[in-house]
Design a protein around this motif. Sequence first.
Motif, PDB file in Angstrom:
ATOM      1  N   SER A   5     -18.778  93.476  64.272  1.00 57.71           N
ATOM      2  CA  SER A   5     -19.195  93.988  65.683  1.00 57.71           C
ATOM      3  C   SER A   5     -17.763  93.538  66.082  1.00 57.71           C
ATOM      4  CB  SER A   5     -20.366  94.477  65.597  1.00 57.71           C
ATOM      5  OG  SER A   5     -20.114  94.786  67.112  1.00 57.71           O
ATOM      6  N   ASN A   7     -15.840  92.444  69.778  1.00 54.53           N
ATOM      7  CA  ASN A   7     -15.781  93.339  71.047  1.00 54.53           C
ATOM      8  C   ASN A   7     -15.021  92.246  71.176  1.00 54.53           C
ATOM      9  OD1 ASN A   7     -17.280  90.742  71.557  1.00 54.53           O
ATOM     10  ND2 ASN A   7     -19.225  91.941  70.568  1.00 54.53           N
ATOM     11  N   LYS A   9     -15.902  89.692  73.603  1.00 50.62           N
ATOM     12  CA  LYS A   9     -16.069  88.060  72.980  1.00 50.62           C
ATOM     13  C   LYS A   9     -16.278  87.267  71.904  1.00 50.62           C
ATOM     14  CE  LYS A   9     -18.837  88.513  77.244  1.00 50.62           C
ATOM     15  NZ  LYS A   9     -19.975  87.676  78.073  1.00 50.62           N
ATOM     16  N   PRO A  11     -17.191  88.839  67.366  1.00 50.05           N
ATOM     17  CA  PRO A  11     -17.880  89.257  66.605  1.00 50.05           C
ATOM     18  C   PRO A  11     -19.428  89.167  67.116  1.00 50.05           C
ATOM     19  CG  PRO A  11     -16.689  87.684  64.946  1.00 50.05           C
ATOM     20  CD  PRO A  11     -16.192  87.871  66.363  1.00 50.05           C
ATOM     21  N   LEU A  12     -20.349  90.012  67.323  1.00 50.74           N
ATOM     22  CA  LEU A  12     -21.812  89.580  66.788  1.00 50.74           C
ATOM     23  C   LEU A  12     -22.291  88.940  66.139  1.00 50.74           C
ATOM     24  CD1 LEU A  12     -23.460  92.905  68.522  1.00 50.74           C
ATOM     25  CD2 LEU A  12     -22.415  91.045  69.822  1.00 50.74           C
ATOM     26  N   ILE A  30     -28.957  91.297  70.962  1.00 46.63           N
ATOM     27  CA  ILE A  30     -28.220  91.049  71.621  1.00 46.63           C
ATOM     28  C   ILE A  30     -28.781  90.892  73.011  1.00 46.63           C
ATOM     29  CG2 ILE A  30     -26.732  92.452  72.615  1.00 46.63           C
ATOM     30  CD1 ILE A  30     -26.380  94.097  70.205  1.00 46.63           C
ATOM     31  N   GLY A  34     -24.679  96.537  76.794  1.00 45.60           N
ATOM     32  CA  GLY A  34     -23.683  97.569  76.575  1.00 45.60           C
ATOM     33  C   GLY A  34     -23.210  98.134  75.022  1.00 45.60           C
ATOM     34  N   GLU A  35     -22.012  98.926  75.680  1.00 43.39           N
ATOM     35  CA  GLU A  35     -21.860  99.689  73.564  1.00 43.39           C
ATOM     36  C   GLU A  35     -21.392  97.998  72.641  1.00 43.39           C
ATOM     37  OE1 GLU A  35     -22.447 102.505  73.159  1.00 43.39           O
ATOM     38  OE2 GLU A  35     -22.876 103.107  75.279  1.00 43.39           O
ATOM     39  N   TYR A  36     -21.732  98.856  71.567  1.00 43.41           N
ATOM     40  CA  TYR A  36     -21.506  97.457  70.441  1.00 43.41           C
ATOM     41  C   TYR A  36     -20.878  98.473  68.909  1.00 43.41           C
ATOM     42  CZ  TYR A  36     -22.926  94.159  73.243  1.00 43.41           C
ATOM     43  OH  TYR A  36     -23.447  92.840  74.578  1.00 43.41           O
ATOM     44  N   LEU A  38     -19.817  98.919  65.441  1.00 40.98           N
ATOM     45  CA  LEU A  38     -20.562  98.342  63.849  1.00 40.98           C
ATOM     46  C   LEU A  38     -19.531  98.760  62.946  1.00 40.98           C
ATOM     47  CD1 LEU A  38     -24.061  99.354  64.560  1.00 40.98           C
ATOM     48  CD2 LEU A  38     -22.656  96.768  65.319  1.00 40.98           C
ATOM     49  N   GLN A  53     -21.384 104.077  66.629  1.00 41.75           N
ATOM     50  CA  GLN A  53     -21.444 102.751  68.164  1.00 41.75           C
ATOM     51  C   GLN A  53     -23.037 102.785  67.772  1.00 41.75           C
ATOM     52  OE1 GLN A  53     -18.575 102.891  69.259  1.00 41.75           O
ATOM     53  NE2 GLN A  53     -19.298 101.508  71.141  1.00 41.75           N
ATOM     54  N   SER A  55     -25.371 100.949  71.374  1.00 38.05           N
ATOM     55  CA  SER A  55     -26.059 101.563  72.529  1.00 38.05           C
ATOM     56  C   SER A  55     -26.399 100.150  72.899  1.00 38.05           C
ATOM     57  CB  SER A  55     -26.443 102.930  73.106  1.00 38.05           C
ATOM     58  OG  SER A  55     -25.161 103.382  72.954  1.00 38.05           O
TER      59      SER A  55
END
Length: 263
Positions: A5, A7, A9, A11-12, A30, A34-36, A38, A53, A55
Amino acid sequence: FAVTSPNHKGPLPLKVESLSPSDYKVSVTINEVGEYPLNFTLFGKPLEDTPRQLSISNKHPALLCSIIATQGIENAIVRVPSTFQVVAKDVQQHEVVGAKFEVNIKGVTSSVPASIKDLENGKYDVTYKPKEAGKLRISVMMDGVNVVGSPFTVYAVPNDAMIALMKGKGCFRGSVYEKLSFEIEAYLQSGTHKKAVPLSAINVEITGPEEVKPRITASSKKGIFVVNYTVNTAGIYVIKAKVFGRDIGEAQPEIVAKDKYKQ
């Protein structure tokens, strides 16, 4: 198989766990709303319909649910089933199927059992049958959190406190192709106070030589409901009317060929 994922900042920290040769469990913690996106890949190639997506909201899922104003949260009758609906949606306003709700109904002296039916379209029917007359406090919760509109108060009236009757030409006779109608008067009475029942509480079934679909509308007069119907085949028809599922009367109008009464 992999899930990432990306973003702004980075990846998660997704954790992928193999449950079987073909099933995988993906988990992540998380901390920000926000919206992440995948991304799902297999042997380095993106899977079809990806990315998906995700949410993240700071609202409890219960606060995204609501209760539809139907008969079961407006009034109830002792020993007669009452029903209302709960609507479940996610943060993107998509219907949620398989949600888990708890319904607690507290009566005057004891609790009232309730059943929940998942309609598999984001709506859930809640049905209960009051045991005694008086005030009911109904709570609908998800994970111990009240959904929007809960708790609410309903007053259950005695079974014999409902007054209803059918009247009008459409109950007795008519001719084919004629616009026939009759009225249903239905209200709840407590002492000198009268309260009209909701339109959703009225049910009319007409059977006979052909299928009939009556149209029921609320009159401008409180507690009066107008039933309209038309048939194309002559014969004897049977009208059965119910209020809150309780039979209030039956009629058998004779429908004759057009203009027979003028001969």
